[in-house]
Scaffold this motif. Structure first.
Motif, PDB file in Angstrom:
ATOM      1  N   TRP A 161     -10.073   6.570   8.170  1.00  0.00           N
ATOM      2  CA  TRP A 161     -10.171   5.795   6.923  1.00  0.00           C
ATOM      3  C   TRP A 161     -10.042   6.687   5.693  1.00  0.00           C
ATOM      4  O   TRP A 161      -9.620   6.222   4.627  1.00  0.00           O
ATOM      5  CB  TRP A 161     -11.506   5.054   6.879  1.00  0.00           C
ATOM      6  N   TYR A 162     -10.395   7.962   5.827  1.00  0.00           N
ATOM      7  CA  TYR A 162     -10.297   8.877   4.690  1.00  0.00           C
ATOM      8  C   TYR A 162      -8.867   8.984   4.190  1.00  0.00           C
ATOM      9  O   TYR A 162      -8.619   9.055   2.978  1.00  0.00           O
ATOM     10  CB  TYR A 162     -10.826  10.251   5.104  1.00  0.00           C
ATOM     11  N   PHE A 163      -7.911   9.003   5.098  1.00  0.00           N
ATOM     12  CA  PHE A 163      -6.500   9.005   4.726  1.00  0.00           C
ATOM     13  C   PHE A 163      -5.931   7.587   4.665  1.00  0.00           C
ATOM     14  O   PHE A 163      -5.012   7.315   3.890  1.00  0.00           O
ATOM     15  CB  PHE A 163      -5.682   9.814   5.746  1.00  0.00           C
ATOM     16  N   GLY A 164      -6.464   6.698   5.501  1.00  0.00           N
ATOM     17  CA  GLY A 164      -5.876   5.370   5.631  1.00  0.00           C
ATOM     18  C   GLY A 164      -6.098   4.466   4.440  1.00  0.00           C
ATOM     19  O   GLY A 164      -5.185   3.729   4.037  1.00  0.00           O
ATOM     20  N   ILE A 165      -7.296   4.497   3.852  1.00  0.00           N
ATOM     21  CA  ILE A 165      -7.555   3.613   2.710  1.00  0.00           C
ATOM     22  C   ILE A 165      -6.640   3.935   1.533  1.00  0.00           C
ATOM     23  O   ILE A 165      -6.065   3.021   0.916  1.00  0.00           O
ATOM     24  CB  ILE A 165      -9.040   3.681   2.318  1.00  0.00           C
ATOM     25  N   PRO A 166      -6.446   5.208   1.153  1.00  0.00           N
ATOM     26  CA  PRO A 166      -5.457   5.488   0.096  1.00  0.00           C
ATOM     27  C   PRO A 166      -4.053   5.010   0.454  1.00  0.00           C
ATOM     28  O   PRO A 166      -3.317   4.550  -0.423  1.00  0.00           O
ATOM     29  CB  PRO A 166      -5.509   7.015  -0.040  1.00  0.00           C
ATOM     30  N   ILE A 167      -3.680   5.104   1.735  1.00  0.00           N
ATOM     31  CA  ILE A 167      -2.358   4.610   2.142  1.00  0.00           C
ATOM     32  C   ILE A 167      -2.264   3.109   1.920  1.00  0.00           C
ATOM     33  O   ILE A 167      -1.261   2.598   1.386  1.00  0.00           O
ATOM     34  CB  ILE A 167      -2.088   4.953   3.619  1.00  0.00           C
ATOM     35  N   LEU A 168      -3.292   2.359   2.308  1.00  0.00           N
ATOM     36  CA  LEU A 168      -3.270   0.906   2.148  1.00  0.00           C
ATOM     37  C   LEU A 168      -3.242   0.516   0.670  1.00  0.00           C
ATOM     38  O   LEU A 168      -2.538  -0.430   0.284  1.00  0.00           O
ATOM     39  CB  LEU A 168      -4.492   0.294   2.837  1.00  0.00           C
ATOM     40  N   ILE A 169      -3.988   1.240  -0.152  1.00  0.00           N
ATOM     41  CA  ILE A 169      -3.966   0.947  -1.591  1.00  0.00           C
ATOM     42  C   ILE A 169      -2.589   1.230  -2.176  1.00  0.00           C
ATOM     43  O   ILE A 169      -2.027   0.423  -2.928  1.00  0.00           O
ATOM     44  CB  ILE A 169      -5.056   1.762  -2.318  1.00  0.00           C
ATOM     45  N   LEU A 206      15.082  -1.918  -2.329  1.00  0.00           N
ATOM     46  CA  LEU A 206      14.621  -2.083  -0.951  1.00  0.00           C
ATOM     47  C   LEU A 206      14.842  -0.819  -0.124  1.00  0.00           C
ATOM     48  O   LEU A 206      14.034  -0.491   0.748  1.00  0.00           O
ATOM     49  CB  LEU A 206      15.345  -3.263  -0.296  1.00  0.00           C
ATOM     50  N   SER A 207      15.935  -0.107  -0.386  1.00  0.00           N
ATOM     51  CA  SER A 207      16.195   1.124   0.351  1.00  0.00           C
ATOM     52  C   SER A 207      15.153   2.195   0.026  1.00  0.00           C
ATOM     53  O   SER A 207      14.605   2.840   0.928  1.00  0.00           O
ATOM     54  CB  SER A 207      17.597   1.644   0.040  1.00  0.00           C
ATOM     55  N   LEU A 208      14.864   2.369  -1.255  1.00  0.00           N
ATOM     56  CA  LEU A 208      13.902   3.396  -1.654  1.00  0.00           C
ATOM     57  C   LEU A 208      12.495   3.047  -1.185  1.00  0.00           C
ATOM     58  O   LEU A 208      11.801   3.877  -0.586  1.00  0.00           O
ATOM     59  CB  LEU A 208      13.931   3.568  -3.171  1.00  0.00           C
ATOM     60  N   SER A 209      12.061   1.827  -1.466  1.00  0.00           N
ATOM     61  CA  SER A 209      10.700   1.447  -1.069  1.00  0.00           C
ATOM     62  C   SER A 209      10.580   1.369   0.455  1.00  0.00           C
ATOM     63  O   SER A 209       9.561   1.767   1.024  1.00  0.00           O
ATOM     64  CB  SER A 209      10.319   0.110  -1.706  1.00  0.00           C
ATOM     65  N   GLY A 210      11.626   0.863   1.122  1.00  0.00           N
ATOM     66  CA  GLY A 210      11.599   0.839   2.577  1.00  0.00           C
ATOM     67  C   GLY A 210      11.564   2.232   3.174  1.00  0.00           C
ATOM     68  O   GLY A 210      10.878   2.476   4.170  1.00  0.00           O
ATOM     69  N   GLY A 211      12.306   3.165   2.568  1.00  0.00           N
ATOM     70  CA  GLY A 211      12.264   4.541   3.039  1.00  0.00           C
ATOM     71  C   GLY A 211      10.881   5.149   2.906  1.00  0.00           C
ATOM     72  O   GLY A 211      10.422   5.875   3.792  1.00  0.00           O
ATOM     73  N   ALA A 212      10.202   4.857   1.783  1.00  0.00           N
ATOM     74  CA  ALA A 212       8.848   5.369   1.599  1.00  0.00           C
ATOM     75  C   ALA A 212       7.896   4.795   2.644  1.00  0.00           C
ATOM     76  O   ALA A 212       7.040   5.508   3.193  1.00  0.00           O
ATOM     77  CB  ALA A 212       8.354   5.023   0.193  1.00  0.00           C
ATOM     78  N   VAL A 213       8.031   3.504   2.943  1.00  0.00           N
ATOM     79  CA  VAL A 213       7.168   2.868   3.948  1.00  0.00           C
ATOM     80  C   VAL A 213       7.421   3.460   5.330  1.00  0.00           C
ATOM     81  O   VAL A 213       6.483   3.811   6.059  1.00  0.00           O
ATOM     82  CB  VAL A 213       7.397   1.342   3.957  1.00  0.00           C
ATOM     83  N   VAL A 214       8.690   3.577   5.713  1.00  0.00           N
ATOM     84  CA  VAL A 214       9.030   4.096   7.040  1.00  0.00           C
ATOM     85  C   VAL A 214       8.608   5.560   7.180  1.00  0.00           C
ATOM     86  O   VAL A 214       8.092   5.975   8.231  1.00  0.00           O
ATOM     87  CB  VAL A 214      10.540   3.939   7.296  1.00  0.00           C
ATOM     88  N   ALA A 225       9.513  -5.994   5.478  1.00  0.00           N
ATOM     89  CA  ALA A 225       8.219  -6.577   5.832  1.00  0.00           C
ATOM     90  C   ALA A 225       7.728  -6.065   7.183  1.00  0.00           C
ATOM     91  O   ALA A 225       6.526  -5.815   7.370  1.00  0.00           O
ATOM     92  CB  ALA A 225       8.324  -8.102   5.845  1.00  0.00           C
ATOM     93  N   LEU A 226       8.646  -5.896   8.134  1.00  0.00           N
ATOM     94  CA  LEU A 226       8.265  -5.379   9.450  1.00  0.00           C
ATOM     95  C   LEU A 226       7.722  -3.960   9.342  1.00  0.00           C
ATOM     96  O   LEU A 226       6.698  -3.624   9.962  1.00  0.00           O
ATOM     97  CB  LEU A 226       9.465  -5.418  10.392  1.00  0.00           C
ATOM     98  N   GLY A 227       8.390  -3.110   8.568  1.00  0.00           N
ATOM     99  CA  GLY A 227       7.907  -1.744   8.387  1.00  0.00           C
ATOM    100  C   GLY A 227       6.529  -1.703   7.753  1.00  0.00           C
ATOM    101  O   GLY A 227       5.651  -0.934   8.172  1.00  0.00           O
ATOM    102  N   ALA A 228       6.314  -2.539   6.721  1.00  0.00           N
ATOM    103  CA  ALA A 228       5.006  -2.576   6.067  1.00  0.00           C
ATOM    104  C   ALA A 228       3.927  -3.075   7.026  1.00  0.00           C
ATOM    105  O   ALA A 228       2.804  -2.549   7.045  1.00  0.00           O
ATOM    106  CB  ALA A 228       5.080  -3.470   4.827  1.00  0.00           C
ATOM    107  N   ALA A 229       4.249  -4.092   7.834  1.00  0.00           N
ATOM    108  CA  ALA A 229       3.274  -4.627   8.783  1.00  0.00           C
ATOM    109  C   ALA A 229       2.898  -3.576   9.835  1.00  0.00           C
ATOM    110  O   ALA A 229       1.718  -3.435  10.200  1.00  0.00           O
ATOM    111  CB  ALA A 229       3.833  -5.881   9.450  1.00  0.00           C
ATOM    112  N   LEU A 230       3.890  -2.828  10.327  1.00  0.00           N
ATOM    113  CA  LEU A 230       3.607  -1.785  11.311  1.00  0.00           C
ATOM    114  C   LEU A 230       2.748  -0.680  10.704  1.00  0.00           C
ATOM    115  O   LEU A 230       1.849  -0.142  11.376  1.00  0.00           O
ATOM    116  CB  LEU A 230       4.917  -1.199  11.837  1.00  0.00           C
ATOM    117  N   LEU A 231       3.004  -0.335   9.449  1.00  0.00           N
ATOM    118  CA  LEU A 231       2.196   0.694   8.793  1.00  0.00           C
ATOM    119  C   LEU A 231       0.754   0.225   8.643  1.00  0.00           C
ATOM    120  O   LEU A 231      -0.193   0.987   8.905  1.00  0.00           O
ATOM    121  CB  LEU A 231       2.799   1.036   7.429  1.00  0.00           C
ATOM    122  N   ILE A 232       0.558  -1.022   8.226  1.00  0.00           N
ATOM    123  CA  ILE A 232      -0.800  -1.554   8.067  1.00  0.00           C
ATOM    124  C   ILE A 232      -1.534  -1.556   9.408  1.00  0.00           C
ATOM    125  O   ILE A 232      -2.694  -1.129   9.508  1.00  0.00           O
ATOM    126  CB  ILE A 232      -0.745  -2.971   7.471  1.00  0.00           C
TER     127      ILE A 232
END
Length: 336
Positions: A188-196, A239-247, A144-151
């Motif tokens: 936003w051109y790159f950021g909106i696809p990332i958020l989606i 969690l490892s795979l999805s967390g790795g993608a987020v980080v 959750a921390l990694g996702a929050a930092l990315l957002i």
């Protein structure tokens, strides 16, 4: 010498940034996963069905790790796949997309060991289970921390971005009088696809963990021990795979911001020579690049981590009334 500095040096830095966290993570991963599952000597059927199930789930996790790690590695090095140096809307999406597909494939596989014997009445499983039953709190908290930092990073970068000649918010601009300069930036051109993509990955991760925890546990003691180990392994893998993608996506975002923040605009200053004007983020260039490189190595290490899963050992368990005096103790999901 120049070839070694500019051609080989970056790859050595990347390998080092991956190997250091990977070594630490593998130690913890294999230490917590290396247990001796007790199987009764009389339960030959549990032993025959349990070991192939354990090996099958280990193989699935390794396969997902290989696919995710190779795709992310190629994208990191800018080979074949979209990468953060390209100028397309999908430049940052390779890790999240690949991991989402791999997670769906993992979820599509059965979780429970289905072993029933006709004519027998099995006890009802009343053990409380939730989405968090087969993982430790800090696993979910770190994710959750990694996702929050990315957002937060994407939103702040989007607010700081400017529109280019095509109207895309994908550059960072500096203007002094009639002079102006711009460079590619995480707008936003790159950021909106990332958020989606992050929203889709979050939903898939939650559904995957819910699907792992929801089915009833195996009714026998030996089957339950195997069942808990498999569910714990699958939760860690997801969690490892999805967390790795987020980080990794966060790392690329920071590196892109750091690269754009380093831009300088030079204007003639008459007798003073030229005057260099930096971006408002110029003071953060070094911290952003260092944090990005460290997180890039950590993200790749998390993607590769399930590849080093070690199947648990199986040990004969003395049954109640045997000479050893051991008793059958049910295995609770929260205690493993």
């Amino acid at each position: 010498m120049a070839f070694w500095i500019w051609g080989v040096g970056p790859y050595l830095a990347l390998i080092t940034s991956v190997l250091v966290p990977l070594r630490i993570l593998v130690h913890y991963w294999r230490r917590t996963g290396s247990i001796a599952l007790p199987l009764a000597e009389s339960e030959a059927k549990d032993r025959a069905e349990g070991q192939p199930a354990l090996r099958a789930h280990v193989r699935r996790g390794r396969a997902a790790s290989i696919v995710s790690g190779v795709a992310a590695g190629l994208s990191t090095m800018g080979v074949w796949l979209p990468n953060r140096t390209s100028d397309n809307w999908d430049s940052f999406l390779v890790p999240i997309v690949v991991v989402s597909v791999c997670t769906v494939v993992l979820v599509a596989t059965p979780t429970k060991l289905h072993r029933t014997q006709p004519g027998l009445v099995h006890p009802i499983d009343l053990t409380p289970r939730s989405v968090w039953s087969f993982g430790r709190p800090w696993w979910f908290g770190s994710w959750a921390l990694g996702a929050a930092l990315l957002i937060a990073t994407v939103i702040l970068a989007g607010l700081a971005s400017s529109a280019d000649t095509e109207g895309r918010f994908a550059v960072l601009s500096v203007a002094v009088g009639n002079a102006a300069a711009s460079t590619t930036f995480l707008g936003w051109y790159f950021g909106i696809p990332i958020l989606i993509a992050l929203s889709v990955l979050t939903a898939i991760t939650l559904v995957a963990i819910w699907a792992i925890a929801r089915p009833a546990m195996a009714w026998s003691i030996d089957g339950r021990a195997i069942d808990v180990w498999i569910r714990r392994l699958r939760t860690r893998t997801v969690l490892s795979l999805s967390g790795g993608a987020v980080v990794l996506t966060l790392a690329w975002s920071l590196l892109c911001i750091g690269s754009g923040a380093a831009m300088r605009l030079e204007i003639p200053g008459g007798n003073l020579g030229s005057i260099a004007v930096g971006t408002p983020l110029a003071a953060l260039v070094v911290p952003l690049n260092i944090a990005g490189l460290i997180l890039q190595g950590l993200g790749l290490a998390l993607l590769v981590l399930p590849l080093f899963t070690r199947a648990p050992r199986t040990a004969a368990r003395q049954e109640r009334g045997s000479s050893g005096g051991a008793t059958d103790v049910p295995v609770a999901a929260s205690s493993v």
